[in-house]
Design an enzyme around this catalytic site. Sequence first.
Site, short mmCIF file in Angstrom:
data_model
loop_
_atom_site.label_atom_id
_atom_site.label_comp_id
_atom_site.label_asym_id
_atom_site.label_seq_id
_atom_site.Cartn_x
_atom_site.Cartn_y
_atom_site.Cartn_z
N ASP A 1 47.04 110.77 26.98
CA ASP A 1 46.40 112.04 26.66
C ASP A 1 46.09 112.81 27.93
O ASP A 1 46.11 112.26 29.03
CB ASP A 1 45.13 111.80 25.83
CG ASP A 1 44.16 110.87 26.54
OD1 ASP A 1 43.65 111.25 27.61
OD2 ASP A 1 43.94 109.74 26.06
N GLU B 1 76.57 95.40 37.91
CA GLU B 1 75.36 96.08 37.42
C GLU B 1 74.53 96.59 38.59
O GLU B 1 73.94 97.67 38.53
CB GLU B 1 74.53 95.13 36.55
CG GLU B 1 75.12 94.92 35.16
CD GLU B 1 74.43 93.81 34.37
OE1 GLU B 1 74.44 93.87 33.14
OE2 GLU B 1 73.89 92.86 35.00
#
Length: 732
Positions: free
Chosen positions: A535, A615
């Site tokens: 928030d 990777e």
Amino acid sequence: MAVVYQEKKRIFTIYTKNTTYQMKVDSYGFLLHLYYGAGVPGDMDYLLTYYDRGFSGNPHDAGGDRTYSLDVLPQEYPAMGMGDYRSSALVVRNADGSECCDLRYAGYEIRKGKYGLPGLPAVHVQKEGNTDSAETLEIILEDSVSGVQVRLLYGVLEDEDIITRSAVITNGGAVGITVEKAASACLDFISGDFDLVSFYGRHAMERNFQRTAVTHGNTVIGSRRGTSSHQYNPAVILAGKDTTEDSGSCYGMMFVYSGNFMYEAERDQFGQTRALMGLQEDLFHYPLGKGESLVVPETVLCYSKQGFADLSVKYHRCIRNHICRGAYAFRPRPVLVNSWEAAYFDFNGETIVRLAEEAAELGMDMVVMDDGWFGKRDDDNSGLGDWQVNERKLGCTLGELIQKVNRAGVEFGIWIEPEMVSVDSGLYREHPDWAIRIPGRNPVRGRNQLVLDFTRKEVRDHVFRQICGVLDQGKIAYVKWDMNRSLADIYSAESAQGKITYDYMLGVYDFLEKLTAAYPEVLIEGCSGGGGRFDAGMMYYTPQIWCSDNTDAVDRLRIQYGTSFFYPMSTVGAHVSAVPNHQTGRSTSLHTRGTVAMTGAFGYELSLGKLTAEEKEEVKEQIKQYKKYEELFRCGDYYRLSSPFTDAYAAWMFVSDCKEQALVNAVMLETHGNRPISYVKLKGLLPGGIYVEAGSGNRYSGAALMEAGIPLPVEMGEYPAYQMEFNLLSGR
Ligand code: GLA
């Protein structure tokens, strides 16, 4: 001038670049709301109508005038007990037990700069350095019987179309009162048919988009958990029925607060809509002695008549420039690797140093040692509260470990959870009364831990000293502040019980304020089991927040989509993790995981040592790619190009301030034989501009990209992802 007062008609008008907000003190001294919406000139009091309405009472002052009723009139701060039977912004219980507050106009002040709120986060204008860029309107209302005074605060950021609201409630009477309910903003709409857009969720699946009709009755969302919660986010939109991303009317209300909240949308008997954002009324009975005040946390209002996309861009700018603070508010964020999904509790110093070496080799900036480094903490059943480094587990002191990590070539970050205590901990054994629990009852446990009573200064001071003792052991560049359960058993040994949920948040904010002041160069990332306290209140202290414990790229598309309606991507902690994903078991390509994570505050959360050589090369490229676009992700305007809830693909894009560069991101969500083509329509470009797509060298007009879109490739396999860069060639 953003705020104008017309003395004669007693009309207050707030003008922002594209909106107008107007209210009026009427002949009885009631503060009526006249209008909020697209910019309009002139007085809007012609909108007020007066008819004799059955069962809608009339204030005493109206004498025999049965056409005057607060039950019908639009109000700025409606209080319980005055014949308005809709939901109230304020409920005061007087000393005699009655619930009534008769608020009448008592004065105003207009001043340069934006007001601040003692002990609470709020919109600021520090970036400008010139606080005059904002204005504050303060309107004072008073109840002459009880002496209750309410100062309504309005902050205006004119260019940003932002209006903030807060209220300070003071007991100016001689005897104690109790505030039973307090909102910071009320929006009364005398007409209009609305939808409510809200963001619901759960742990590991936060902020799902929901659009529902506002019907007769009261739609209420909120939190009673002590945090803003995974379940409902304290930011909502009231939208016209035909409002879309690109057109139509919408009103945002975003609460700058991280604790219990309540939002209500009520459609009344005449089809009028009232929206209220404020403190949760459950578990809240705030006593105010003579002269004492309660500050209601701020609500940030924004209106757009150009749909959700425009509204989001405005909230993003507001949060980035006027809520986030500190050294990292405007700084590139480190690409980090976090030890949690890499090793959980199963690590030692060597594990961390190895992770640091691998991170450095791949081009990352930081390693974060997550949970498990302190006290007795090899699982999540013990140790919280004992903030002493477990040197036996690390095999060295923290200072030595940090040096090794730094020598490996990356910075060091650490996890903490200051608000908590495990029953199996030294702290709990020493101070069992410091945990929030009701005497004589067995406490509710969450993750087998209790919450410390942060309303008490001695408790906060103790934990603060312990945490500083850790942070002072070496060059710590980052702290992850976690909070892993909901509050229950609301009780404090040292306080009136109705104050706790609010005072707890003040305690957390006080701690964060001190921590950020003591360590101004440390980046703090917020977290509450992922996005349980995601928030604007937390963003005032922590410019990024771990968005969800769910790192699955496909679920993240939904989570990040819902999050993006109010919160900018610079605040969204997003990491690439291993497959099969630890939360869902789903496998997606490294490319897709990278595409989804890199548009937020980027990092990795997996054992780097387990990556194949191929990777590793890809990770190196991802980090280069992220760094190339870092400023665009952090500062550019963000647009949603589809909904992952309803469309076959998820797509979103960033556009630079001057619209010269754009990056489009897309992930295919559906795989079918002989698949139809998906066309992605871009947003925010210059329609008259000619853009070159970097990969192909193809040229397009901005208008074509926005009106007709571009086809996504057809590719075999699940969840392929794409990134396309567009640069403006001409047509500035
Ligand atoms: C929470 C966080 C995770 C991790 C764990 C550690 O769940 O959201 O990222 O830090 O706690 O216990």
